[in-house]
Design an enzyme around this catalytic site. Sequence first.
Site, mmCIF file in Angstrom:
data_model
loop_
_atom_site.group_PDB
_atom_site.id
_atom_site.type_symbol
_atom_site.label_atom_id
_atom_site.label_comp_id
_atom_site.label_asym_id
_atom_site.label_seq_id
_atom_site.Cartn_x
_atom_site.Cartn_y
_atom_site.Cartn_z
ATOM 1 C CD1 TRP A 1 -0.142 -1.753 2.988
ATOM 2 C CD2 TRP A 1 0.773 0.263 3.288
ATOM 3 N NE1 TRP A 1 0.716 -1.836 4.066
ATOM 4 C CE2 TRP A 1 1.279 -0.613 4.277
ATOM 5 C CE3 TRP A 1 1.204 1.586 3.296
ATOM 6 C CZ2 TRP A 1 2.200 -0.207 5.244
ATOM 7 C CZ3 TRP A 1 2.128 1.997 4.251
ATOM 8 C CH2 TRP A 1 2.604 1.091 5.210
ATOM 9 C CG ASN A 2 5.111 1.149 0.357
ATOM 10 O OD1 ASN A 2 4.630 0.284 -0.374
ATOM 11 N ND2 ASN A 2 6.395 1.176 0.651
ATOM 12 C CE LYS B 1 -3.059 -9.448 -1.840
ATOM 13 N NZ LYS B 1 -3.418 -8.062 -1.478
ATOM 14 C CD GLU C 1 -5.048 -6.330 1.840
ATOM 15 O OE1 GLU C 1 -4.660 -6.584 0.687
ATOM 16 O OE2 GLU C 1 -4.392 -6.602 2.862
ATOM 17 C CD GLU D 1 11.418 -3.855 -2.458
ATOM 18 O OE1 GLU D 1 11.838 -3.901 -1.265
ATOM 19 O OE2 GLU D 1 10.658 -2.986 -2.867
ATOM 20 C CG LEU D 2 11.346 -9.467 1.565
ATOM 21 C CD1 LEU D 2 11.884 -10.671 2.301
ATOM 22 C CD2 LEU D 2 9.851 -9.584 1.326
ATOM 23 C CB CYS E 1 11.141 -0.638 1.109
ATOM 24 S SG CYS E 1 11.203 -0.295 -0.644
#
Length: 475
Positions: free
Chosen positions: A151-152, A175, A178, A250-251, A284
């Site tokens: 969502w960022n 996806k 949400e 990509e964490l 991130c």
Amino acid sequence: MTYQTDLKLFIDGAWQSGEGRDCMAVTNPATGETLAELPLASKADLDAALLAAERAFPVWRGTDVEKRGAILRKAGSYLKANAKEIGALLTQEQGKPLKEAIGEVYGAASMFDWYAEEAKRDYGRTLVRPVGQRSIVQRQPVGVVATFTPWNFPIYLLAKKVAAALAAGCSVISKPPEETPGSTNAVAKALAEAGLPQGVFQLVHGDPDMVSRHLMGSPIVRKVSFTGSVGVGKHLMGLAADGLKRLTLELGGHAPVLVFDDVDLDATLDKLVPQKFRNAGQVCVSPTRFYVQEGIYDDFIAGFAERTGKVQVGNGMDDATQMGPLAHERRLPAVGDLVADAKAKGARVMAGGEPMGNANFFQPTLLADVPLEAKIMNDEPFGPVAVARPFKDLDEALHQANRLPYGLAAFAFTNDLTRANILGDMIEAGMVGINSFAISSADAPFGGVKDSGFGSEGGKEGLETYQVVKAIHMG
Ligand code: NAD
């Protein structure tokens, strides 16, 4: 501008409304108002998406690369032509200032533009063989791809994955987040209007755990790309292992910023502070751990605190706003707890430090002298909080930069060329910015090392991530 979107799923070339489906509310984080009801995909919807993507894959893969590129370019043009409206949707759902949101839509368009061209330069190679024999190496699309995005940067991160996968010739099921789904519908609309064949791209909103388990449990999906937290990344890696699916993760990150005493301090602070509070720190690669050489440390934190106190916080739709709210409710206690823990362990609050107002606002915050054992020195704050500590020399700065299991982005500010080269070589991160924060563009690889994940997005590496390699030998 009022929020206007009729949220739908996009499966097999058709829009599916909320009728008969479970729905969830989408809220404005600056006001708390409900903006829309989001239809959630059922398992039957996901099965329909899987079959459509499977059917469409040979069609798209067989489409001439010029034609594929033309469709991607048209999709990019649609996003640019509608950037203001899409940006306004994004601000109302996510909170970021409108200017940043519109910039994000242009960034998404740049992905389609760049991959439209890069797909044509996918040459492969010919190996040296005796006369009359041939061995060639070529890359081919991996197959059906599933993407999960946060969502960022809802539209930019989606476009980064989808543009590259489509350029490679894959069909895609995405996806989106949400919490902030509205702007992502524009990507499906852009591709549909650009003439993408039916079934090549599907957008399925829904419960993240159910959707990822269902899609990753299917043999149809050959590749998964996820952007989000380390915990969810590890969980998805487990699901990918069961089906031996290729994976890009990509964490999170916890970017160090090393500031040496040879810089122009005011000019450097003028760059650093707006970057820290961009998107309320929910980035991130947000600059977070400021390590400052001891001779300039006191002036640095005074200058940083002064600028932080002047950041205009408010509704992203207001022109004067420089920083919006946190994107959703669960981020307020997450950020607040980290700040409280640092204070309790002896950090000095130089600016901010508290939630503000009724909705999801948190003050732009600077903490100084933060002990290494404070949680915020080790866990990604993903919010508008900078932490600062002094360092003595290059060795100590490097040690601190590399101390954490994260390795996404790192930044350094110095005018010493030799030192800059050593920092570039020795910092453990996927991207290093020296006197620069410009580390994300369509033509450059972007991705982490260590716990920040693996695989690249952007650049030719981003295309390759949706391909398999084949060697063909002719005697
Ligand atoms: P989260 O990991 O729970 O959610 C992030 C995104 O991942 C959400 O949009 C969600 O839809 C998706 N997600 C969650 N569980 C999933 C699953 N089982 N399968 C597929 N998708 C799933 O994190 P959060 O609470 O929203 O944010 C907290 C932390 O996440 C932050 O502190 C930050 O570390 C990380 N984060 C990182 C990025 C990034 O750009 N790397 C983006 C958002 C969040």
